[in-house]
Design a protein around this motif. Sequence first.
Motif, PDB file in Angstrom:
ATOM      1  N   GLU A  97       0.822  -1.213   0.000  1.00  0.00           N
ATOM      2  CA  GLU A  97       0.000   0.000   0.000  1.00  0.00           C
ATOM      3  C   GLU A  97       0.856   1.263   0.000  1.00  0.00           C
ATOM      4  N   GLN A  98       1.888   1.284   0.819  1.00  0.00           N
ATOM      5  CA  GLN A  98       2.750   2.460   0.869  1.00  0.00           C
ATOM      6  C   GLN A  98       3.486   2.648  -0.453  1.00  0.00           C
ATOM      7  N   ARG A  99       3.928   1.576  -1.101  1.00  0.00           N
ATOM      8  CA  ARG A  99       4.591   1.695  -2.402  1.00  0.00           C
ATOM      9  C   ARG A  99       3.634   2.256  -3.450  1.00  0.00           C
ATOM     10  N   LEU A 100       2.364   1.845  -3.411  1.00  0.00           N
ATOM     11  CA  LEU A 100       1.378   2.380  -4.352  1.00  0.00           C
ATOM     12  C   LEU A 100       1.137   3.868  -4.121  1.00  0.00           C
ATOM     13  N   TRP A 101       1.021   4.276  -2.855  1.00  0.00           N
ATOM     14  CA  TRP A 101       0.830   5.698  -2.559  1.00  0.00           C
ATOM     15  C   TRP A 101       2.032   6.517  -3.017  1.00  0.00           C
ATOM     16  N   ARG A 102       3.232   5.984  -2.849  1.00  0.00           N
ATOM     17  CA  ARG A 102       4.430   6.684  -3.331  1.00  0.00           C
ATOM     18  C   ARG A 102       4.396   6.855  -4.841  1.00  0.00           C
ATOM     19  N   ALA A 103       3.980   5.819  -5.556  1.00  0.00           N
ATOM     20  CA  ALA A 103       3.905   5.892  -7.019  1.00  0.00           C
ATOM     21  C   ALA A 103       2.873   6.920  -7.463  1.00  0.00           C
ATOM     22  N   VAL A 104       1.715   6.949  -6.800  1.00  0.00           N
ATOM     23  CA  VAL A 104       0.677   7.929  -7.140  1.00  0.00           C
ATOM     24  C   VAL A 104       1.172   9.344  -6.878  1.00  0.00           C
ATOM     25  N   THR A 105       1.815   9.544  -5.739  1.00  0.00           N
ATOM     26  CA  THR A 105       2.330  10.876  -5.398  1.00  0.00           C
ATOM     27  C   THR A 105       3.389  11.320  -6.390  1.00  0.00           C
ATOM     28  N   ARG A 106       4.288  10.421  -6.773  1.00  0.00           N
ATOM     29  CA  ARG A 106       5.319  10.756  -7.769  1.00  0.00           C
ATOM     30  C   ARG A 106       4.706  11.146  -9.105  1.00  0.00           C
TER      31      ARG A 106
END
Length: 182
Positions: free
Chosen positions: A136-145
């Motif tokens: 989940e945290q990796r997905l949020w990082r990708a969306v934010t990037r």
Amino acid sequence: MSYRIAGIDVHKKMLAVVVSNVEVESEFQFERRMFGGNPEQLRLLGAWLLEQEAEEVVMESTAQYWKPVWGALERYWKPIREKREGAKRRSGTLHLAQAQSNRGQRGRKKDFVDAERLVKRLVARELTLSFVPDVEQRLWRAVTRKKYQLRRDLVRSHFWKRLTLSCPAWSPICLASVPGAC
């Protein structure tokens, strides 16, 4: 009672995998197997690790090649190991070792020997492990990037459009190079 740990030496197109029971008093005995790097082979890797009853997996962070292996193990191996009856506290744990901490002797590289060294050094706590955030945290990082990149590109395009329209000296140079600006 056995506690089995798997070591994976990751390459671009090939994985050298070993599994050993680390609770034995004598020298470790390793089961060895090679896998490819395609999705079907990664599913087979997860199934083989379940069949071998591996409780933990350690792999080396080789360039970006470890990421699909990590993702496949998170999907096919980890949930089954964590939720099975009688699972230990560390069952289903994935470890990512920094390559520098698993350096071998100079000379010819041997894939299975490197994977075995990963297991031995994990048991001896000699590896430097990297932190990998949960899915989940990796997905949020990708969306934010992605959101940041889109915003940056939008601002950049507005800036250049205003600059070329407001500065007549730049207009022929910039407008000629921008498609659809004339």
